[in-house]
Motif scaffolding. Structure first.
Motif, PDB file in Angstrom:
ATOM      1  N   GLU A 245     -86.271  64.052 101.744  1.00 57.83           N
ATOM      2  CA  GLU A 245     -85.243  64.912 102.299  1.00 57.83           C
ATOM      3  C   GLU A 245     -85.839  65.783 103.405  1.00 57.83           C
ATOM      4  O   GLU A 245     -86.482  66.796 103.128  1.00 57.83           O
ATOM      5  N   PRO A 246     -85.649  65.368 104.653  1.00 58.65           N
ATOM      6  CA  PRO A 246     -86.203  66.161 105.760  1.00 58.65           C
ATOM      7  C   PRO A 246     -85.374  67.412 105.997  1.00 58.65           C
ATOM      8  O   PRO A 246     -84.213  67.502 105.585  1.00 58.65           O
ATOM      9  N   THR A 247     -85.970  68.377 106.657  1.00 60.19           N
ATOM     10  CA  THR A 247     -85.206  69.552 107.054  1.00 60.19           C
ATOM     11  C   THR A 247     -84.349  69.191 108.258  1.00 60.19           C
ATOM     12  O   THR A 247     -84.568  68.186 108.921  1.00 60.19           O
TER      13      THR A 247
ATOM     14  N   HIS B  11     -75.894  55.074  96.512  1.00 63.25           N
ATOM     15  CA  HIS B  11     -76.057  56.068  97.574  1.00 63.25           C
ATOM     16  C   HIS B  11     -76.802  57.329  97.131  1.00 63.25           C
ATOM     17  O   HIS B  11     -76.976  58.238  97.948  1.00 63.25           O
ATOM     18  N   GLY B  12     -77.212  57.394  95.868  1.00 64.10           N
ATOM     19  CA  GLY B  12     -77.823  58.634  95.398  1.00 64.10           C
ATOM     20  C   GLY B  12     -76.880  59.801  95.609  1.00 64.10           C
ATOM     21  O   GLY B  12     -77.295  60.921  95.942  1.00 64.10           O
TER      22      GLY B  12
ATOM     23  N   LYS C 152     -78.292  57.699 101.925  1.00 66.02           N
ATOM     24  CA  LYS C 152     -78.101  58.896 101.114  1.00 66.02           C
ATOM     25  C   LYS C 152     -76.788  59.564 101.499  1.00 66.02           C
ATOM     26  O   LYS C 152     -76.530  59.847 102.673  1.00 66.02           O
ATOM     27  N   LEU C 153     -75.942  59.822 100.513  1.00 66.34           N
ATOM     28  CA  LEU C 153     -74.697  60.550 100.742  1.00 66.34           C
ATOM     29  C   LEU C 153     -74.753  61.865  99.962  1.00 66.34           C
ATOM     30  O   LEU C 153     -74.955  61.859  98.745  1.00 66.34           O
TER      31      LEU C 153
ATOM     32  N   ALA D 144     -81.032  57.829 107.600  1.00 63.66           N
ATOM     33  CA  ALA D 144     -80.192  58.023 106.420  1.00 63.66           C
ATOM     34  C   ALA D 144     -80.689  57.204 105.234  1.00 63.66           C
ATOM     35  O   ALA D 144     -80.567  57.622 104.077  1.00 63.66           O
ATOM     36  N   LEU D 145     -81.251  56.029 105.509  1.00 61.20           N
ATOM     37  CA  LEU D 145     -81.838  55.219 104.438  1.00 61.20           C
ATOM     38  C   LEU D 145     -83.091  55.895 103.873  1.00 61.20           C
ATOM     39  O   LEU D 145     -83.281  55.945 102.648  1.00 61.20           O
ATOM     40  N   LEU D 146     -83.921  56.411 104.759  1.00 62.21           N
ATOM     41  CA  LEU D 146     -85.146  57.079 104.313  1.00 62.21           C
ATOM     42  C   LEU D 146     -84.841  58.345 103.518  1.00 62.21           C
ATOM     43  O   LEU D 146     -85.653  58.770 102.689  1.00 62.21           O
TER      44      LEU D 146
END
Length: 331
Positions: free
Chosen positions: A326-328, A108-109, A274-275, A319-321
């Motif tokens: 990391e978008p704002t 999950h990074g 990503k968590l 969430a996968l992307l």
């Protein structure tokens, strides 16, 4: 030319039955042969594009996990060789924490922001949003053990005690149903304690809009006041995108839960999204503040954390992307 036989016992009728059965048999065999032919065409592609690359991917993840453990070999050695008269579970918890921290990091990074808001000593009460599976708490407990050397005690539902084979986990990691008295006692012993006021209801019936389902619960605020402990809100981005519950038919799941007091709604997921955990600023009880007022302030703080850190409604693809970009919040 069509053949008709009025007498079902005649030779003509027998021939027709045999012919029909033979035709059906040959048709079924042709279907099987066709499926076999399609499979023979697809198998090389499946082997080359899915099976073999997956084996390499599994080996790479195993390698990453082993190297993750190897990097911490000195710490593992020291923990395993420390005197255990103080806490016989300490070494076991450390090894399990390495396992979970490696899983969170690789799959999950997983990262934590605001870890400095948890004190290095003294009591602290963590109030958090409950995902379909509270996997973020597993990761946070592991990360806190590895980085701060502190165990987060957890309040869990009573049904956990009924799950075969879990008793040893509950005992080692101090997971208990928790009453107000026992929670105050835990904090008075200068421990960190985590509570999700929404509990199983929030886990089962909240969704990708991340609504809190606390009802009129205020016991957690009473615990904070009586133990004189700071409250730290916790929210983990994309938690509902990692695991979700099947919402249909929700009325049936709710009725069964109310009757059995056991989570019934099916859970699916395990997506490598990503968590990112966010620990908010500590909240302290103000002089003259009632239990209800403190509970409302804690709720508002956690809600604000959700609104600021999570793009709503949650989206699995987004969430996968986020593993790569990391978008704002406004993107």
């Amino acid at each position: 030319m069509l053949m008709y036989c009025e007498d079902p016992s005649s030779f003509c009728s027998l021939v027709l039955n045999i012919t029909s059965a033979t035709g059906n048999f040959i048709g079924n065999q042709l279907d099987l042969l066709y499926l076999g032919w399609v499979a023979s065409l697809l198998y090389p592609a499946i082997l080359v594009f899915i099976i073999l690359p997956s084996l390499i991917l599994v080996l790479l993840y195993i390698s990453a996990f082993l190297l993750y453990i190897y990097m911490r070999r000195k710490k593992v050695y020291n923990v395993l060789n420390e005197t255990l008269h103080r806490d016989p579970w300490a070494s076991g918890r450390y090894l399990i924490s390495l396992l979970w921290d490696a899983h969170g990091y690789i799959w999950h990074g997983y990262e934590v922001r605001g870890l400095e808001n948890l004190p290095d000593e003294g009591p602290c009460l963590i109030i958090y949003y409950h995902g379909a599976i509270p996997i973020d708490i597993y990761y946070l407990v592991a990360r806190t053990i590895l980085t701060k050397g502190r165990l987060i005690h957890c309040v869990g539902d009573r049904f956990l005690e009924k799950v075969p084979g879990w008793k040893v986990i509950l005992e080692a990691f101090h997971i208990t149903p928790g009453t107000i008295t026992s929670c105050v006692q835990t904090l008075s012993e200068n421990n960190i304690l985590s509570i999700s006021p929404g509990g199983v209801r929030e886990a089962q019936f909240s969704d990708h809009n991340y609504q809190l389902m606390w009802g009129n619960r205020t016991g957690f605020a009473k615990v904070a006041i009586e133990s004189k402990s700071p409250v730290v809100p916790l929210f983990t981005e994309n938690l509902r995108e990692a695991f979700r519950t099947v919402s249909w038919p929700q009325r049936l799941w709710i009725a069964l839960y109310e009757k059995l007091r056991f989570p019934i709604a099916p859970i699916y997921g395990g997506f490598p999204v990503k968590l990112r955990a966010h620990l908010g600023e500590p909240i302290y009880h103000r002089e003259g503040e009632t239990v209800e007022e403190l509970a409302q302030r804690i709720r508002a703080s956690l809600n604000s954390l959700i609104q600021r850190k999570q793009k709503l409604p949650g989206n699995i693809l987004r969430a996968l992307l986020a593993r790569f970009y990391e978008p704002t919040k406004n993107e």
